[in-house]
Design a protein around this motif. Structure first.
Motif, PDB file in Angstrom:
ATOM      1  N   MET A   1       0.845  -1.715  -0.114  1.00 56.44           N
ATOM      2  CA  MET A   1      -0.043  -0.351   0.162  1.00 56.44           C
ATOM      3  C   MET A   1       0.322   1.305  -0.311  1.00 56.44           C
ATOM      4  N   ALA A   2       1.054   2.041  -0.380  1.00 62.87           N
ATOM      5  CA  ALA A   2       1.868   3.260  -0.995  1.00 62.87           C
ATOM      6  C   ALA A   2       0.582   3.567  -0.377  1.00 62.87           C
ATOM      7  N   ALA A   3      -0.181   4.518   0.175  1.00 64.87           N
ATOM      8  CA  ALA A   3      -0.517   5.076   1.008  1.00 64.87           C
ATOM      9  C   ALA A   3       0.121   6.167   2.571  1.00 64.87           C
ATOM     10  N   GLU A   4      -0.126   3.904   3.364  1.00 65.21           N
ATOM     11  CA  GLU A   4       1.179   3.583   3.866  1.00 65.21           C
ATOM     12  C   GLU A   4       2.248   4.894   4.042  1.00 65.21           C
ATOM     13  N   ALA A   5       3.691   4.584   3.021  1.00 66.94           N
ATOM     14  CA  ALA A   5       4.220   5.991   3.047  1.00 66.94           C
ATOM     15  C   ALA A   5       4.450   6.645   3.205  1.00 66.94           C
ATOM     16  N   GLU A   6       2.952   7.336   2.192  1.00 64.24           N
ATOM     17  CA  GLU A   6       2.330   9.124   2.107  1.00 64.24           C
ATOM     18  C   GLU A   6       2.116   9.569   3.290  1.00 64.24           C
ATOM     19  N   PHE A   7       0.979   8.530   4.423  1.00 68.74           N
ATOM     20  CA  PHE A   7       0.833   8.763   5.711  1.00 68.74           C
ATOM     21  C   PHE A   7       2.068   9.078   6.583  1.00 68.74           C
ATOM     22  N   ASP A   9       4.892   9.954   6.183  1.00 64.38           N
ATOM     23  CA  ASP A   9       5.716  10.654   5.729  1.00 64.38           C
ATOM     24  C   ASP A   9       5.728  12.076   5.720  1.00 64.38           C
ATOM     25  N   HIS A  10       4.369  12.159   6.356  1.00 65.11           N
ATOM     26  CA  HIS A  10       4.122  13.726   6.190  1.00 65.11           C
ATOM     27  C   HIS A  10       2.571  13.788   6.971  1.00 65.11           C
ATOM     28  N   GLY A  11       1.954  12.798   7.615  1.00 62.05           N
ATOM     29  CA  GLY A  11       1.173  13.020   8.708  1.00 62.05           C
ATOM     30  C   GLY A  11      -0.514  12.994   7.696  1.00 62.05           C
ATOM     31  N   PHE A  12      -1.554  12.554   8.374  1.00 61.72           N
ATOM     32  CA  PHE A  12      -2.622  12.836   7.488  1.00 61.72           C
ATOM     33  C   PHE A  12      -3.130  13.947   7.669  1.00 61.72           C
ATOM     34  N   ASP A  13      -3.269  15.237   7.445  1.00 59.22           N
ATOM     35  CA  ASP A  13      -3.592  16.125   7.139  1.00 59.22           C
ATOM     36  C   ASP A  13      -2.081  16.919   6.033  1.00 59.22           C
ATOM     37  N   GLY A  14      -0.492  16.397   6.186  1.00 58.09           N
ATOM     38  CA  GLY A  14       0.101  17.036   5.224  1.00 58.09           C
ATOM     39  C   GLY A  14       0.026  15.839   3.995  1.00 58.09           C
ATOM     40  N   VAL A  15      -1.012  15.426   3.532  1.00 57.25           N
ATOM     41  CA  VAL A  15      -0.651  14.867   2.324  1.00 57.25           C
ATOM     42  C   VAL A  15      -2.105  14.367   1.994  1.00 57.25           C
ATOM     43  N   SER A  16      -2.143  14.465   0.325  1.00 55.14           N
ATOM     44  CA  SER A  16      -3.311  14.989  -0.302  1.00 55.14           C
ATOM     45  C   SER A  16      -3.703  13.291  -0.491  1.00 55.14           C
ATOM     46  N   VAL A  17      -5.013  12.869  -0.859  1.00 55.72           N
ATOM     47  CA  VAL A  17      -5.849  11.911  -1.456  1.00 55.72           C
ATOM     48  C   VAL A  17      -5.028  12.012  -3.079  1.00 55.72           C
ATOM     49  N   ARG A  18      -4.395  12.802  -4.170  1.00 55.11           N
ATOM     50  CA  ARG A  18      -3.835  12.832  -5.016  1.00 55.11           C
ATOM     51  C   ARG A  18      -2.636  12.809  -5.191  1.00 55.11           C
ATOM     52  N   GLN A  19      -1.553  13.113  -4.264  1.00 56.60           N
ATOM     53  CA  GLN A  19      -0.472  12.197  -3.557  1.00 56.60           C
ATOM     54  C   GLN A  19      -0.063  11.242  -3.720  1.00 56.60           C
ATOM     55  N   ILE A  20      -1.335  10.690  -2.786  1.00 56.72           N
ATOM     56  CA  ILE A  20      -1.206   8.965  -2.665  1.00 56.72           C
ATOM     57  C   ILE A  20      -1.756   8.217  -4.154  1.00 56.72           C
ATOM     58  N   ALA A  21      -2.735   8.352  -5.049  1.00 60.97           N
ATOM     59  CA  ALA A  21      -2.675   8.040  -5.903  1.00 60.97           C
ATOM     60  C   ALA A  21      -1.802   8.375  -6.944  1.00 60.97           C
ATOM     61  N   LEU A  22      -1.286   9.450  -7.018  1.00 62.47           N
ATOM     62  CA  LEU A  22       0.043  10.296  -8.389  1.00 62.47           C
ATOM     63  C   LEU A  22       0.752   8.231  -7.772  1.00 62.47           C
ATOM     64  N   ARG A  23       1.714   8.417  -6.970  1.00 62.44           N
ATOM     65  CA  ARG A  23       1.993   6.743  -5.925  1.00 62.44           C
ATOM     66  C   ARG A  23       2.146   6.236  -6.313  1.00 62.44           C
ATOM     67  N   ALA A  24       1.044   5.655  -6.192  1.00 60.96           N
ATOM     68  CA  ALA A  24       0.098   4.284  -6.416  1.00 60.96           C
ATOM     69  C   ALA A  24      -0.532   3.662  -7.692  1.00 60.96           C
ATOM     70  N   ASP A  25      -0.027   5.052  -8.293  1.00 63.56           N
ATOM     71  CA  ASP A  25      -0.021   5.119  -9.985  1.00 63.56           C
ATOM     72  C   ASP A  25      -1.841   3.935 -10.326  1.00 63.56           C
ATOM     73  N   VAL A  26      -3.357   5.781  -9.814  1.00 63.46           N
ATOM     74  CA  VAL A  26      -4.039   4.878  -9.563  1.00 63.46           C
ATOM     75  C   VAL A  26      -5.029   5.796  -9.656  1.00 63.46           C
ATOM     76  N   PRO A  27      -6.206   6.607 -10.410  1.00 65.78           N
ATOM     77  CA  PRO A  27      -6.932   7.285 -10.536  1.00 65.78           C
ATOM     78  C   PRO A  27      -7.366   7.730  -9.132  1.00 65.78           C
ATOM     79  N   VAL A  28      -7.919   8.737  -9.067  1.00 66.62           N
ATOM     80  CA  VAL A  28      -7.630  10.037  -7.608  1.00 66.62           C
ATOM     81  C   VAL A  28      -8.878   8.999  -7.071  1.00 66.62           C
ATOM     82  N   ALA A  29      -9.805   8.848  -8.223  1.00 69.22           N
ATOM     83  CA  ALA A  29     -11.689   8.813  -7.457  1.00 69.22           C
ATOM     84  C   ALA A  29     -11.705   6.878  -7.132  1.00 69.22           C
TER      85      ALA A  29
END
Lengths: 201, 201
Positions: A1-7, A9-29
């Motif tokens: 799960m790519a979200a883990e790494a982002e959360f 590193d930056h905390g819940f508020d420090g990361v956007s859903v788009r960043q996570i989606a980008l890193r996981a290479d999936v659409p935001v929706a």
DNA sequence: AAAGTTCTTGTCAACTTGTTCAAATATGCT
DNA sequence: AGCATATTTGAACAAGTTGACAAGAACTTT
């Protein structure tokens, strides 16, 4: 799960859903479809990882309860609490979750997200119970402050900011699971066994 | 400063400059004029508050150095580290800063890591030095892990999420500065004095 | 009092935020 | 096969974000 790494590193508020989606290479929706919301995704991480750590802690507690010698019993309880987390931290795959957990536990705002209480309070009660049974002469306050101390040390080490390594000129390294555990267990065992508040006369 | 309270409650990323401005009842642009940016404001808080806590800790250390008895000396060092912060936390005006500090120390992505290092590392060295002088038989690793433990317990308590109060059914309350300090000092004193790692044969 | 400086303010543009929507695709079932 | 449900997608949305600007107010210094 790519979200883990982002959360992590930056905390819940420090990361956007788009960043996570980008890193996981999936659409935001997709994230909102599967998890409902950003918070849903966050919770899902805990729902996936928490049982593992909780089981290990519970198993450690059961072992400790069978130990007759008081000193060893306390040591085993301390180990049951600390070691699973410290081990998880040094495992490549789970290190992100360890940092998320550390962040969450130390975050006053987490109160709203709940999750810590839901997942970890039950095992916390078991620990304090076991501690009190091992040291019946202690007050409830002493037991709980002891548990608080264990958790604080653990969380702070899990969240490692590289400070201890810097301060000790590299001689202490939280990545070294074995040495770290040995030191922290020794410290907290002594704290619990010999740390008594002077009773008011 | 209203910014303190907001940052303390929601974290750096969890709050917007607008929220802060609203709470402080000033136009948004004022903040950018005075502090350059959101991060500048954040940094300013530390630059304003840090010296106070550092001075107190240094003073406590000087007192500890004069104590001849080892056990008391260690206790005084522990107090020098813990008490100023715990006191600050329970002071109405400064409690916000305490929570910010706690959050920041535990945050791997510190926005102003340099400030923390700059301000707090020197006093950290003094503490470990004093500890090593008080207990010369300890290895450097033991000293540093001991300091790490102290800091962890302190930070975790300062960041109080209300967990210990919940778990202890209200019997333990971090707001009660006196009791909290007594317990934590007793625990960490014992940890430092009696927590020895088993030396490999 | 005049001029210069510093401080304050409302508004603005460019951009992110989390979430939703209808359309497109994939999957499972009879 | 054909139909129904589940998943995936790009685009769009409303709300909120930061930092910047020029214009005014309030001080200082001359």
């Amino acid at each position: 799960m790519a979200a883990e790494a982002e959360f992590a590193d930056h905390g819940f508020d420090g990361v956007s859903v788009r960043q996570i989606a980008l890193r996981a290479d999936v659409p935001v929706a997709l994230i909102n479809y599967h998890y409902g919301s950003k918070e849903g995704l966050y919770r899902a991480i805990f729902e996936m990882r928490a049982p593992m750590i909780i089981d290990q802690r519970m198993a450690g507690l059961r072992l400790a309860e069978m130990e007759p010698d008081q000193e060893r019993k306390v040591e085993m309880i301390v180990k049951a609490v600390l070691v699973p987390n410290l081990h998880m931290r040094s495992t490549e795959k789970n290190s992100s979750y360890a940092r998320i957990l550390a962040r969450e536990v130390a975050d006053p705002k987490s109160h709203h997200r709940k999750v810590i209480g839901e997942f970890f309070d039950p095992v916390a009660y078991r620990v304090t119970e076991a501690l009190h049974k091992a040291m019946p002469d202690r007050t409830i306050e002493e037991i709980h402050w002891g548990y608080q101390a264990m958790l604080g040390v653990m969380v702070y080490t899990m969240a490692d900011t590289g400070r201890i390594s810097r301060l000790s000129a590299g001689r202490c390294d939280p990545e070294d699971e074995m040495t770290t555990s040995t030191h922290l267990v020794a410290l907290m065992k002594a704290a619990l066994l010999y740390g008594r508040v002077p009773k008011k006369d």
